[in-house]
Design an enzyme around this catalytic site. Structure first.
Site, PDB file in Angstrom:
ATOM      1  N   ASP A   4       1.303   7.782 -34.237  1.00  0.00           N
ATOM      2  CA  ASP A   4       0.489   8.387 -32.966  1.00  0.00           C
ATOM      3  C   ASP A   4       1.384   7.982 -31.766  1.00  0.00           C
ATOM      4  O   ASP A   4       1.495   6.942 -31.137  1.00  0.00           O
ATOM      5  CB  ASP A   4      -0.770   7.983 -32.459  1.00  0.00           C
ATOM      6  N   LYS A  50      -2.260  15.629 -30.024  1.00  0.00           N
ATOM      7  CA  LYS A  50      -3.381  14.959 -29.681  1.00  0.00           C
ATOM      8  C   LYS A  50      -3.411  15.014 -28.299  1.00  0.00           C
ATOM      9  O   LYS A  50      -2.520  14.772 -27.448  1.00  0.00           O
ATOM     10  CB  LYS A  50      -2.979  13.681 -30.160  1.00  0.00           C
ATOM     11  N   LYS A  87      -5.807  16.765 -32.602  1.00  0.00           N
ATOM     12  CA  LYS A  87      -6.715  15.549 -32.651  1.00  0.00           C
ATOM     13  C   LYS A  87      -7.374  15.343 -31.199  1.00  0.00           C
ATOM     14  O   LYS A  87      -6.586  14.933 -30.163  1.00  0.00           O
ATOM     15  CB  LYS A  87      -5.982  14.392 -33.043  1.00  0.00           C
TER      16      LYS A  87
END
Length: 253
Positions: free
Chosen positions: A100, A162, A194
């Protein structure tokens, strides 16, 4: 509100959860407890998301059914690509399944090409690991800049968009989620999504999944393409799935 169909839906949401501990005081014992919580009575969560220092430990602790995600360039999203490359390579070597990455969101408005190149460079270092790009939408402030961040990340080869780190004042919101999902749909609807931060209840989690179904199609939000970045929401999802008393939505990121 939860209804007769909610237990099944809660189970589906558990299977799409990135159970997270990115607390500044996180220790190995906390990661061990997170790994234990990740194997729920209603099936495993999709992944745990932890600091890079704990990746190798978590890899040993987990059964293999649950992915290990970690963060790089986190949480400030700086522009030091070499340092982020080193973080990424070490995390992948330690066994991370997913990276991430906080993009250099401060550069989006003036130099989206930098962000595209940053994502492309880190993606190349991920090897078999999937790359989730954290756009920090709460710091981008306007729709045009959020869309520019999406397009830069997609052009760089991101596997996921995300919303947030969970470390700023404004994290995931339905408005920012809508923008990311619209850009994913325009790009073909194969990149994952996400939302992260501020997801506290079954209703919060369900709302984001319904939004993904509406914009990208009912078959879009599989566990491979839709994740929820949260920590305490698991307690509420477990209560709804089991039909037991709910804890009252006191969870945080």
């Amino acid at each position: 509100m939860a209804d007769a169909t909610s237990p099944r839906r809660a189970g589906e949401l558990i299977a799409r959860l990135d159970l997270t501990n990115l607390g500044d005081d996180c220790r190995e014992a906390d990661v061990a407890a997170l790994c234990e919580r990740a194997e729920t009575p209603f099936g495993p969560v999709a992944a745990i998301c932890i600091w890079p220092d704990f990746v190798a430990f978590a890899r040993r602790e987990l059964s293999g059914r649950i992915k290990v995600a970690t963060v790089v360039n986190f949480p400030l999203g700086g522009a030091d690509v070499d340092a982020t490359l080193a973080e990424t390579r070490k995390a992948v070597s330690d066994g991370a399944d997913e990276i991430d990455l906080v993009v250099a969101y401060d550069r989006v408005a003036t130099d989206p090409g930098f962000v595209e190149a940053q994502v492309r460079t880190i993606k190349a270092a991920c090897g078999p690991a999937r790359l989730k790009t954290i756009l920090e939408t709460g710091r981008l402030y306007d729709e045009a800049t959020i869309r520019a961040a999406c397009r830069a990340a997609l052009a760089g080869g991101a596997d996921f968009l995300k919303t947030s780190t969970g470390k700023v004042e404004v994290n995931a919101t339905p408005a920012s989620a809508t923008i990311l999902l619209e850009e994913i749909a325009k790009a073909g609807g194969t990149v994952g999504f996400k939302p992260a931060g501020g997801i506290r209840t079954f209703e919060d989690a369900d709302g984001y999944m319904r939004l993904a179904e509406t914009i990208c199609g009912l078959d879009y939000p599989t566990p491979e393409r839709f994740r929820l970045g949260a920590s305490g929401v698991l307690a509420d999802l477990l209560a709804v799935a089991g039909g037991t008393e709910r804890p009252g939505g006191k969870a945080g990121y």
